[in-house]
Design an enzyme around this catalytic site. Structure first.
Site, short mmCIF file in Angstrom:
data_model
loop_
_atom_site.label_atom_id
_atom_site.label_comp_id
_atom_site.label_asym_id
_atom_site.label_seq_id
_atom_site.Cartn_x
_atom_site.Cartn_y
_atom_site.Cartn_z
N CYS A 4 43.26 52.13 68.71
CA CYS A 4 43.74 52.98 69.77
C CYS A 4 43.04 52.51 71.04
CB CYS A 4 43.35 54.42 69.50
SG CYS A 4 43.82 54.95 67.87
N LYS A 603 60.08 38.76 65.34
CA LYS A 603 58.82 39.20 64.71
C LYS A 603 59.11 39.77 63.33
CE LYS A 603 54.48 40.15 64.62
NZ LYS A 603 53.74 38.95 64.17
C1 G6P Z 1 59.51 36.48 60.36
C2 G6P Z 1 58.37 36.11 61.31
C3 G6P Z 1 57.23 35.47 60.52
C4 G6P Z 1 56.79 36.39 59.38
C5 G6P Z 1 57.96 36.74 58.47
C6 G6P Z 1 57.59 37.80 57.48
O1 G6P Z 1 60.08 35.31 59.90
O2 G6P Z 1 58.83 35.23 62.30
O3 G6P Z 1 56.14 35.24 61.39
O4 G6P Z 1 55.78 35.76 58.64
O5 G6P Z 1 59.02 37.26 59.27
O6 G6P Z 1 57.31 39.00 58.14
P1 G6P Z 1 56.60 40.22 57.49
O7 G6P Z 1 56.63 41.28 58.55
O8 G6P Z 1 57.42 40.62 56.29
O9 G6P Z 1 55.23 39.81 57.10
#
Ligand code: G6P
Length: 608
Positions: A4, A603
Site C-alpha cells: 500500500c 499482461k
Molecule cells: C502473458 C504475459 C506473460 C505471462 C503469461 C502468464 O503471456 O505476457 O508475461 O507470463 O501471460 O501470465 P500469468 O498471469 O498467468 O502468470
C-alpha cells in the site's frame, strides 16, 4: 498491508484534501483496489473511503468535500482478505478520534487484538492495522500527550510499518512511524508532508528527510520533529534535495515500470518468504498425499513450474510434472482423478488457459490449488487452496518480480514436503531456511553489481540476429526465462535449450560470433556445461557466461563473464535470472523500444 502507499500533509493554509488526492494518484502504482482519506475538521475527524481505483472511489465519495488543513490518505492493494470499505484505510479506534493509515504487516496483531478486546475495545475491520488505532487509544487513557501515547503504543508492535496517525484532540499534528516500510518527510514552506514515496509531494517541496527504522516523527504545518522510538530522544537530521523529475513520477523514479519492478525484487522476495504459513502447510500436505502432482502455468509462470519440478525432486524426492497450461487438457486431461493434484501458477490469476485447466480438473474431482499475485482473481475462486505471492502489483508486461517470488514460494513448499517425506532433516531444513533468508540481500547486491556489465553486454547484443540461451539442470528454466524476456521486449529471435540438447540440433546454427549465453553456476552440472561451452567456442560462438565470481576456468573460456556470488544450487534460478532480466531490459531500451508496452502482448491473456 504490504504494497500500500500512504501520504500525509499538514498545511498552514487551505484545504488538504485536493493535495492528498493528487498525491494518492501519483502513488497509484503501489496499489489500486481501495483508497481512503481522513482530515481533521475543527475538533473532529472526517473520513471518506471506498473500493476501487482512486478515480472510482473519488467519483463515489468526493474526496475534496473533506474539510480541514491536516489529513492522511492511503491506497491499498489487498493481500490478505478481500478489498472492502471496512478494510480500506484510514482505520479508526473506538472513539472515532484517532485515524491510522499503514503500509506493512503487523506480525503480532492477533495477540494484541485479543488483549485489546479483553480491555473492551471493539474491532470493526479485518485488518492488522486496526490494533494500532486501539493501542494509541488505550495509551491515551493514561498518557494525555498524543506523541507520547504513540511512542508507548508502537513499542508493543512487531512487524513492518510505515504509519501515519492523527488525533482530533491535537488537530495540528500528524505522527509518523517507520520500521522496514519506506517513509519520507517532505519539508515545505507552507506545510509539511510525509509519504511512502516522495513522488507524492515532489511538487510541493524539493526537501525531504528519509526516516530510519525505529523512528517516530511529528509534522505540523509549521515544524517537524524526529524521535528515536527506543530512547525517546530527539534526532536532528537535515533535509536533502529530491532528485526526481515530474516525468519519472509514476514510476517511482525509474524510467520504466519494468526496471522499477526488477529492482523491487529484494522486497518482493522478502514478502514471499513471509507468505501465509497455514496455507503453505496445507498445500504441502495435499501435494504430499496426492498420487500425481502437476504444476501448470503459462509463459513465465510455466518456467517457474519447470524450475520447481527440480526443487520438489531434490528437496522432497517428489516427482511433479510441469505442463504448459494450453496443452494440459490434451496431454494429461484423461489421466485426472481424485488422487491427482494440480498446483496452478498464474501471476494475474486470470490467464484463460490456466482457468480452463482449473475448471476441467474440478470436474474430474482432482485437487486444484494455486499460486497467484492477485488476491481477488478468478483462480482464487476456482482453487481449493491458494497462496498469494504478495509481490505487489506488476505493471510491466514482462513478468520479473513475480517470477522470482513464485520460485521462492515453490522452494518453501518443497522444503515443507521434504520434511514431511523425511527427505531432509530438521537440521538441513533450518540450514536451507537460513540461506533463504539471505536471498533478498544477495539479490540486491547482484542487481547493483551486475547492472553496468549487463549494459555493456546489451550494447554488444542489440543488433544480433539470433541469441542462444543454454543452461543445465534447474537452470534450464533460467535459460528459458532469459530468452522469453529477450523475445518479449527486445524482439530479438532467441532460442533456449537445456545445454545437453545443443548438440542434438541447435549447434548447427552456430556461426562466428553467434552470441550464446550460458547459465553456469557452480553446481553439479558445472563440469558438463564447461564441455558444452567448449563445443560452442570451437565453432566460433561468442561465449557470454554467468558464473561464480571465483571460477577461473569458466572465466578463461568465456568472451564475456558476468560474476555471480557463490550460492546453494537450489537458489540459483532466483539469482541468475536477475542479470538476464536486466539484459533484456537494456537491450530493448538500446533498440529504442518501450519495454513496458511490448507489441502484441498483454499482461494477462484472458482468451484461449
Ligand atoms: C502473458 C504475459 C506473460 C505471462 C503469461 C502468464 O503471456 O505476457 O508475461 O507470463 O501471460 O501470465 P500469468 O498471469 O498467468 O502468470
Amino acid at each position: 498491508m504490504f504494497m500500500c502507499r500512504i501520504f500525509a500533509a499538514a498545511l498552514a493554509e487551505g484545504k488538504v484534501s485536493p493535495i492528498l488526492k493528487i498525491g494518492l494518484k501519483r502513488l497509484e502504482y503501489g496499489g489500486y483496489d481501495s483508497a481512503g482519506m481522513a482530515t481533521i475538521n475543527g475538533d473532529h475527524l472526517e473520513i471518506k473511503k471506498g473500493v476501487g481505483k482512486i478515480d472510482e472511489v473519488d467519483k463515489a465519495v468526493n474526496f475534496e468535500s473533506l474539510e480541514g488543513n491536516v489529513g492522511i490518505a492511503h491506497n491499498r492493494w489487498a493481500t490478505h482478505g478481500y478489498p472492502s470499505v471496512t478494510n480500506a484505510h484510514p482505520i479508526v479506534d473506538c472513539t472515532g478520534n484517532i485515524a491510522v493509515v499503514h503500509n506493512g504487516v503487523i506480525e503480532n496483531f492477533l495477540e494484541l487484538k485479543e488483549d485489546l478486546i479483553e480491555k473492551g475495545h471493539v474491532f470493526k475491520s479485518r485488518t492488522d492495522t486496526e490494533v494500532v488505532a486501539h493501542l494509541v487509544e488505550e495509551e491515551l487513557k493514561e498518557e494525555k500527550d498524543f506523541v507520547n501515547a504513540c511512542l508507548k503504543a508502537i513499542k508493543k508492535v512487531e512487524g513492518s510499518y510505515a504509519l501515519a496517525i492523527i488525533y482530533s484532540k491535537e488537530p495540528d499534528k500528524i505522527v509518523l512511524v517507520k520500521k522496514e516500510s519506506p517513509l519520507y518527510l517532505g519539508i515545505g514552506k507552507d506545510g509539511n508532508f510525509a509519504s511512502s514515496d516522495p513522488v507524492a509531494f515532489v511538487d510541493k517541496t524539493n526537501l525531504m528527510i528519509p526516516l530510519e527504522d525505529y523512528e517516530l516523527a511529528v509534522i505540523t504545518p509549521y515544524y517537524y520533529k524526529i524521535y528515536s522510538i527506543n530512547t525517546g530522544n530527539i534526532i536532528t537530521r537535515k533535509p536533502t534535495e529530491i532528485n526526481i523529475t515530474p516525468q519519472m513520477i509514476e514510476k517511482g523514479g525509474f524510467p520504466h515500470y519494468m526496471l522499477k519492478e526488477i529492482f523491487e525484487q529484494p522486497t518482493s522476495l522478502y514478502y514471499a518468504m513471509n507468505i501465509q504459513k497455514p496455507y503453505l502447510e496445507a498445500i504441502a500436505e495435499l501435494m504430499y498425499r496426492s498420487k500425481i502432482n502437476f504444476l501448470v502455468g503459462a509463459g513465465t509462470s510455466y518456467h517457474s513450474c519447470l524450475a520447481a519440478s527440480y526443487m520438489y525432486s531434490k528437496l522432497a524426492g517428489l516427482a511433479t510434472i510441469p505442463v504448459v497450461a494450453s496443452e494440459f487438457i490434451h496431454q494429461y486431461g484423461n489421466t485426472l482423478d481424485p488422487d491427482t493434484s494440480l498446483l496452478l501458477v498464474s501471476q494475474s490469476g486470470e490467464t484463460a488457459d490456466v482457468l480452463k485447466v482449473a475448471s476441467f480438473a474440478r470436474m474430474k474431482a482432482s485437487t486444484v490449488m494455486a499460486i497467484t499475485n492477485v488476491v481477488s482473481s478468478t483462480i482464487t475462486r476456482l482453487s481449493r487452496l491458494y497462496l498469494v505471492q504478495q509481490a505487489g502489483p506488476e505493471i510491466g508486461v514482462a513478468a520479473t518480480k513475480t517470477y522470482t517470488s513464485q520460485l521462492l514460494i515453490h522452494l518453501l513448499l518443497a522444503l515443507e514436503i521434504g520434511k514431511k517425506r523425511e527427505k531432509i532433516s530438521e537440521e538441513e531444513f533450518k540450514d536451507y531456511f537460513a540461506k533463504i533468508r539471505s536471498i533478498p540481500k544477495i539479490a540486491e547486491s547482484i542487481l547493483k553489481n551486475t547492472e553496468q556489465k549487463v549494459k555493456e553486454v546489451a550494447e554488444i547484443l542489440k543488433d544480433s540476429s539470433h541469441i542462444f540461451y543454454l543452461g543445465r539442470g534447474i537452470n534450464t528454466a533460467t535459460a528459458f526465462e532469459g530468452r522469453l524476456k529477450m523475445l518479449e521486449i527486445a524482439y530479438i529471435p532467441s532460442s533456449a535449450f537445456s545445454a545437453g540438447e545443443s548438440k542434438h540440433g541447435p549447434i548447427a546454427l552456430i556461426e562466428k560470433n553467434t552470441p550464446v549465453i550460458f547459465v553456469a553456476p557452480n553446481d553439479s552440472s558445472r563440469r558438463v556445461i564447461l564441455g558444452n561451452i567448449m563445443e560452442i567456442k570451437s565453432r566460433g560462438g561468442k561465449i557470454i557466461t554467468l558464473g561464480n565470481s571465483d571460477d577461473k576456468e569458466l572465466k578463461e573460456v568465456s568472451d564475456i563473464y558476468i560474476e555471480m556470488p557463490e550460492s546453494e544450487d537450489i537458489l540459483t534460478p532466483i539469482l541468475y535470472v536477475l542479470p538476464l532480466q536486466l539484459l533484456a531490459y537494456y537491450t530493448a531500451v538500446l533498440r529504442g523500444l518501450d519495454p513496458d508496452k511490448p507489441r502484441n502482448l498483454a499482461k494477462s491473456v484472458t482468451v484461449e
